[in-house]
Design a protein around this motif. Structure first.
Motif, short mmCIF file in Angstrom:
data_model
loop_
_atom_site.label_atom_id
_atom_site.label_comp_id
_atom_site.label_asym_id
_atom_site.label_seq_id
_atom_site.Cartn_x
_atom_site.Cartn_y
_atom_site.Cartn_z
N ASP A 199 0.79 -1.48 0.02
CA ASP A 199 0.18 0.00 0.04
C ASP A 199 0.87 1.06 -0.02
O ASP A 199 0.44 2.16 -0.62
CB ASP A 199 -0.88 -0.03 1.27
CG ASP A 199 -2.04 -0.79 1.13
OD1 ASP A 199 -2.14 -1.60 -0.15
OD2 ASP A 199 -2.63 -1.47 2.22
N LYS A 200 1.91 1.37 0.48
CA LYS A 200 2.67 2.50 0.77
C LYS A 200 3.48 2.69 -0.54
O LYS A 200 3.71 3.86 -0.84
CB LYS A 200 3.77 2.43 2.02
CG LYS A 200 3.20 2.26 3.46
CD LYS A 200 4.24 1.99 4.31
CE LYS A 200 3.82 2.17 5.81
NZ LYS A 200 4.72 1.81 6.72
N ASN A 201 4.07 1.85 -1.16
CA ASN A 201 4.58 2.08 -2.45
C ASN A 201 3.54 2.25 -3.42
O ASN A 201 3.84 3.07 -4.21
CB ASN A 201 5.21 0.39 -2.90
CG ASN A 201 6.57 0.41 -2.34
OD1 ASN A 201 7.25 1.12 -1.50
ND2 ASN A 201 7.30 -0.83 -2.46
N LEU A 202 2.71 1.80 -3.39
CA LEU A 202 1.39 2.35 -4.44
C LEU A 202 0.87 3.62 -4.19
O LEU A 202 0.46 4.20 -5.17
CB LEU A 202 0.31 1.21 -4.24
CG LEU A 202 0.14 -0.36 -5.05
CD1 LEU A 202 -0.94 -1.05 -4.40
CD2 LEU A 202 0.41 -0.02 -6.27
N LYS A 203 0.78 4.08 -3.17
CA LYS A 203 0.67 5.26 -2.85
C LYS A 203 1.68 6.43 -3.55
O LYS A 203 0.93 7.46 -4.33
CB LYS A 203 0.72 5.74 -1.29
CG LYS A 203 0.53 7.06 -0.94
CD LYS A 203 0.86 7.50 0.56
CE LYS A 203 0.85 8.85 0.57
NZ LYS A 203 1.19 9.31 2.08
N TYR A 204 2.85 5.99 -3.55
CA TYR A 204 3.52 7.00 -4.25
C TYR A 204 3.87 6.58 -5.79
O TYR A 204 4.23 7.61 -6.69
CB TYR A 204 5.14 6.92 -3.55
CG TYR A 204 5.10 7.58 -2.28
CD1 TYR A 204 5.13 8.90 -2.04
CD2 TYR A 204 5.25 6.74 -1.03
CE1 TYR A 204 4.91 9.51 -0.99
CE2 TYR A 204 5.37 7.37 0.18
CZ TYR A 204 5.06 8.74 0.25
OH TYR A 204 5.39 9.34 1.52
N LEU A 205 3.68 5.47 -6.02
CA LEU A 205 3.56 5.16 -7.52
C LEU A 205 2.38 5.91 -8.23
O LEU A 205 2.44 6.60 -9.44
CB LEU A 205 3.26 3.68 -7.75
CG LEU A 205 3.38 3.25 -9.30
CD1 LEU A 205 4.60 3.33 -9.95
CD2 LEU A 205 2.63 1.90 -9.33
N LYS A 206 1.14 5.92 -7.54
CA LYS A 206 -0.12 6.57 -8.02
C LYS A 206 0.35 8.06 -8.11
O LYS A 206 -0.45 8.60 -9.26
CB LYS A 206 -1.10 6.35 -7.18
CG LYS A 206 -1.64 4.93 -7.28
CD LYS A 206 -2.82 4.48 -6.54
CE LYS A 206 -3.20 3.07 -6.46
NZ LYS A 206 -4.26 2.72 -5.59
N ASN A 207 0.86 8.65 -7.29
CA ASN A 207 1.16 10.23 -7.30
C ASN A 207 2.38 10.68 -8.24
O ASN A 207 2.82 11.82 -8.10
CB ASN A 207 1.22 10.96 -6.08
CG ASN A 207 2.09 10.46 -5.01
OD1 ASN A 207 3.12 9.97 -5.42
ND2 ASN A 207 1.94 10.70 -3.83
N GLY A 208 3.06 9.30 -8.72
CA GLY A 208 4.06 9.82 -9.75
C GLY A 208 5.59 10.10 -8.73
O GLY A 208 6.46 10.50 -9.55
N LYS A 209 5.59 9.74 -7.60
CA LYS A 209 6.86 9.93 -6.92
C LYS A 209 7.71 8.66 -7.04
O LYS A 209 8.89 8.77 -6.75
CB LYS A 209 6.46 10.51 -5.37
CG LYS A 209 6.03 11.87 -5.47
CD LYS A 209 6.04 12.31 -4.08
CE LYS A 209 5.37 13.92 -4.08
NZ LYS A 209 5.13 14.40 -2.75
N ILE A 210 7.08 7.36 -7.05
CA ILE A 210 7.88 6.23 -7.50
C ILE A 210 7.35 6.14 -9.16
O ILE A 210 6.18 5.98 -9.46
CB ILE A 210 7.34 5.26 -6.83
CG1 ILE A 210 7.84 5.47 -5.34
CG2 ILE A 210 7.99 3.89 -7.36
CD1 ILE A 210 7.31 4.08 -4.28
N ASP A 211 8.35 5.98 -10.01
CA ASP A 211 8.46 5.70 -11.26
C ASP A 211 7.95 4.33 -11.75
O ASP A 211 7.05 4.07 -12.81
CB ASP A 211 9.60 6.28 -11.98
CG ASP A 211 9.80 7.80 -11.79
OD1 ASP A 211 9.26 8.46 -12.42
OD2 ASP A 211 10.53 8.02 -11.00
N PHE A 212 8.59 3.33 -11.16
CA PHE A 212 8.41 1.99 -11.66
C PHE A 212 8.29 1.11 -10.24
O PHE A 212 9.01 1.32 -9.45
CB PHE A 212 9.50 1.46 -12.49
CG PHE A 212 9.57 2.21 -13.75
CD1 PHE A 212 8.72 1.99 -14.64
CD2 PHE A 212 10.83 2.94 -13.97
CE1 PHE A 212 8.86 2.43 -15.99
CE2 PHE A 212 10.81 3.64 -15.15
CZ PHE A 212 9.91 3.46 -16.15
N LEU A 213 7.52 -0.02 -10.36
CA LEU A 213 7.43 -0.98 -9.24
C LEU A 213 7.60 -2.38 -9.91
O LEU A 213 6.88 -2.72 -11.02
CB LEU A 213 6.31 -1.05 -8.34
CG LEU A 213 6.09 0.13 -7.53
CD1 LEU A 213 5.05 0.12 -6.59
CD2 LEU A 213 7.15 0.06 -6.43
#
Length: 345
Positions: free
Chosen positions: A288-302
């Motif tokens: 959930d924590k990674n997905l939060k930042y993926l969705k707002n563009g602060k993580i580029d790839f998972l």
């Protein structure tokens, strides 16, 4: 078309018990009768009634699994995902007499893992599902399990062990190479690259090291002389930024950050706090924590290694092994899945 044990008995004019003794080589059958039964099987084939055999197994001998996973912590809830898959599979197999007992160990402590293994070995389990964090302790577990004919499946990571082993995992070296390719597409050959690993009491976690090696191998294959720095931090502690690390992050040139585990979500707030600009970030797993930042563009790839499916498959495939002698799926290589924010728009 294959036939069942009842049909074989009728064709051979013998009892079902006689056919069963021939099939399982238990003796007590004349050579002439044995040859007659085997000839019928050879000519017609034999299809085991797996549903009936499983129900019979459940009625006389419960199937018991021990599940030994690292504790979830405030900085990582990753191990809840394979546990969820395991729980789902156990629920589906409940009617067949299957149950599982959960054990936890501190992911940063080899002695904690060894202590829990010793507890499990003293009990009457049919199989163990765990992770290969510690080479010596896993070899000890496999040595004992072989003597007791106890099946073991390792999740998440593959490491070299002294004894034949079963792994349900993603190829970590290959995943690291994929990570390198993805970040290179954003950062290019002139940028800086940073690798973030975790370590326990025996050093850097094995799959973190494999992913780092794969990442570096990708850039070596390109012939790029890029700057790649490595940051290692304790498994059960938050990432601490040092003055040296801040000096690495200075400047507006592009920067690629590769987190070799499920903790990429720790990075965006650090970058914001220290005003680090022009960064691209890649990590592992859809927590959930990674997905939060993926969705707002602060993580580029998972990169997803399907931990929930790993746990689910371990239970189901062990059950098939115990009831059908089907060992084909005890080793699984999980494909590298890449997620970007567009998956969730």
């Amino acid at each position: 078309m294959s036939i069942g044990i009842k049909q074989i008995a009728e064709m051979a004019n013998v009892s079902i018990g006689t056919v069963d003794r021939v099939l399982h080589k238990r003796g007590g059958v004349s050579k002439e009768t044995e040859l007659r039964v085997l000839k019928i099987i050879e000519e017609n084939g034999y299809q085991k009634n797996t549903v009936a055999s499983r129900l019979k197994l459940a009625s006389v001998n419960k199937i018991k699994f021990a599940i030994l996973l690292p504790e979830s912590t405030t900085t990582s809830s990753y191990w809840e995902l394979p546990k969820l898959g395991i729980t789902n599979a156990l629920q589906e197999l409940k009617e067949f007499g299957v149950r599982g007992d959960y054990y936890q160990f501190s992911g940063s402590s080899s002695s904690s893992f060894r202590k829990k293994c010793n507890q499990i070995i003293l009990k009457n389990y049919d199989a163990i599902i765990t992770v290969p964090f510690y080479e010596n302790e896993c070899n000890m577990l496999l040595e004992v399990s072989q003597k007791r004919q106890l099946k073991v499946i390792f999740l998440d990571t593959e490491i070299p062990l002294k004894y034949p082993s079963n792994f349900i995992r993603q190829n970590s070296h290959k995943a690291g190479m994929v990570a390198g390719r993805l970040l290179h597409g954003l950062v290019g050959g002139q940028g800086k690259y940073f690798i973030v690993n975790t370590y326990n009491d025996l050093g850097i976690q094995f799959n973190n090291k494999q992913r780092e090696d794969g990442f570096r191998a990708f850039f070596k294959s390109l012939g790029h002389n890029v700057v790649i720095k490595t940051v290692n931090h304790p498994l059960n502690e938050a990432l601490q930024i040092t003055e040296e690390m801040l000096s690495w992050f200075k400047g507006d040139n592009p920067k690629g950050i590769f987190v070799t585990n499920s903790r990429a979500h720790l990075i965006p707030e650090i970058l914001s706090e220290y005003k680090v600009s022009n960064t691209s970030l890649l990590g592992f797993d859809l927590n959930d924590k990674n997905l939060k930042y993926l969705k707002n563009g602060k993580i580029d790839f998972l990169i997803n290694q399907q931990p929930k499916y790993q746990g689910y498959a371990a239970i189901k495939n062990l059950f098939n092994s115990l009831t059908k002698q089907d060992n084909v799926q005890l080793d699984l290589d999980i494909p590298v899945e890449i997620f970007v924010k567009e998956h969730f728009l």
